[in-house]
Design a protein around this motif. Sequence first.
Motif, PDB file in Angstrom:
ATOM      1  N   ALA A   6      31.652  36.261  -9.413  1.00  0.00           N
ATOM      2  CA  ALA A   6      30.809  35.185  -8.911  1.00  0.00           C
ATOM      3  C   ALA A   6      29.333  35.493  -9.130  1.00  0.00           C
ATOM      4  CB  ALA A   6      31.087  34.933  -7.435  1.00  0.00           C
ATOM      5  N   ASP A  27      39.765  30.114  -4.284  1.00  0.00           N
ATOM      6  CA  ASP A  27      38.535  30.676  -3.723  1.00  0.00           C
ATOM      7  C   ASP A  27      37.341  30.510  -4.666  1.00  0.00           C
ATOM      8  OD1 ASP A  27      39.879  31.442  -1.456  1.00  0.00           O
ATOM      9  OD2 ASP A  27      40.071  33.541  -2.040  1.00  0.00           O
ATOM     10  N   CYS A  29      36.425  27.705  -6.051  1.00  0.00           N
ATOM     11  CA  CYS A  29      35.903  26.325  -6.013  1.00  0.00           C
ATOM     12  C   CYS A  29      34.406  26.281  -5.723  1.00  0.00           C
ATOM     13  CB  CYS A  29      36.662  25.493  -4.989  1.00  0.00           C
ATOM     14  SG  CYS A  29      38.301  25.017  -5.522  1.00  0.00           S
ATOM     15  N   SER A  30      33.952  27.056  -4.774  1.00  0.00           N
ATOM     16  CA  SER A  30      32.522  27.062  -4.426  1.00  0.00           C
ATOM     17  C   SER A  30      31.682  27.573  -5.586  1.00  0.00           C
ATOM     18  CB  SER A  30      32.273  27.933  -3.197  1.00  0.00           C
ATOM     19  OG  SER A  30      32.915  27.386  -2.077  1.00  0.00           O
ATOM     20  N   LEU A  31      32.201  28.554  -6.302  1.00  0.00           N
ATOM     21  CA  LEU A  31      31.488  29.074  -7.476  1.00  0.00           C
ATOM     22  C   LEU A  31      31.373  27.988  -8.539  1.00  0.00           C
ATOM     23  CD1 LEU A  31      30.207  31.284  -9.211  1.00  0.00           C
ATOM     24  CD2 LEU A  31      32.542  31.907  -9.925  1.00  0.00           C
ATOM     25  N   GLU A  33      31.410  24.782  -8.168  1.00  0.00           N
ATOM     26  CA  GLU A  33      30.459  23.778  -7.699  1.00  0.00           C
ATOM     27  C   GLU A  33      29.019  24.261  -7.876  1.00  0.00           C
ATOM     28  OE1 GLU A  33      29.588  21.108  -3.723  1.00  0.00           O
ATOM     29  OE2 GLU A  33      31.257  22.527  -3.715  1.00  0.00           O
ATOM     30  N   ALA A  34      28.767  25.526  -7.582  1.00  0.00           N
ATOM     31  CA  ALA A  34      27.406  26.082  -7.690  1.00  0.00           C
ATOM     32  C   ALA A  34      26.918  26.109  -9.131  1.00  0.00           C
ATOM     33  CB  ALA A  34      27.362  27.480  -7.088  1.00  0.00           C
ATOM     34  N   ARG A  37      26.241  22.556 -10.473  1.00  0.00           N
ATOM     35  CA  ARG A  37      24.947  22.016 -10.027  1.00  0.00           C
ATOM     36  C   ARG A  37      23.813  22.480 -10.940  1.00  0.00           C
ATOM     37  NH1 ARG A  37      26.777  23.195  -4.658  1.00  0.00           N
ATOM     38  NH2 ARG A  37      25.594  25.131  -4.727  1.00  0.00           N
ATOM     39  N   GLU A  58      42.855  22.206  -5.753  1.00  0.00           N
ATOM     40  CA  GLU A  58      41.415  21.938  -5.591  1.00  0.00           C
ATOM     41  C   GLU A  58      40.583  22.581  -6.696  1.00  0.00           C
ATOM     42  OE1 GLU A  58      42.447  25.402  -2.820  1.00  0.00           O
ATOM     43  OE2 GLU A  58      43.319  23.450  -3.265  1.00  0.00           O
ATOM     44  N   GLN A  62      38.198  20.554  -9.313  1.00  0.00           N
ATOM     45  CA  GLN A  62      36.771  20.894  -9.368  1.00  0.00           C
ATOM     46  C   GLN A  62      36.319  21.169 -10.799  1.00  0.00           C
ATOM     47  OE1 GLN A  62      34.506  21.016  -6.620  1.00  0.00           O
ATOM     48  NE2 GLN A  62      33.046  21.075  -8.301  1.00  0.00           N
TER      49      GLN A  62
END
Length: 88
Positions: A6, A27, A29-31, A33-34, A37, A58, A62
């Motif tokens: 990450a 886990d 998914c947030s990476l 998304e970041a 962006r 998910e 993503q």
Amino acid sequence: MRVELAVDALEIANQVDNIMLFSGDGDFCSLLEAVQRRGVHVTVISSLRSKPPMIADELRRQADTFVELDDLKAAIGRTLNTVPPRAA
């Protein structure tokens, strides 16, 4: 390992157009998304065809692009050449 991956992905996000992630771990998914962006296109390579599927739903949703690992078999797979045992 996940944290290091990450951190590395976030560090290079401003220098690349596309990141390919060979994982099915939700886990990440947030990476995804970041880095998305930051304008990075994310391709996730994993498997829905395995039993059980090896990708979190998910994470697949993503990703900008999802590639079924089994579809790459012909391009990246290899066959094992069986060598007969040597005589003693």
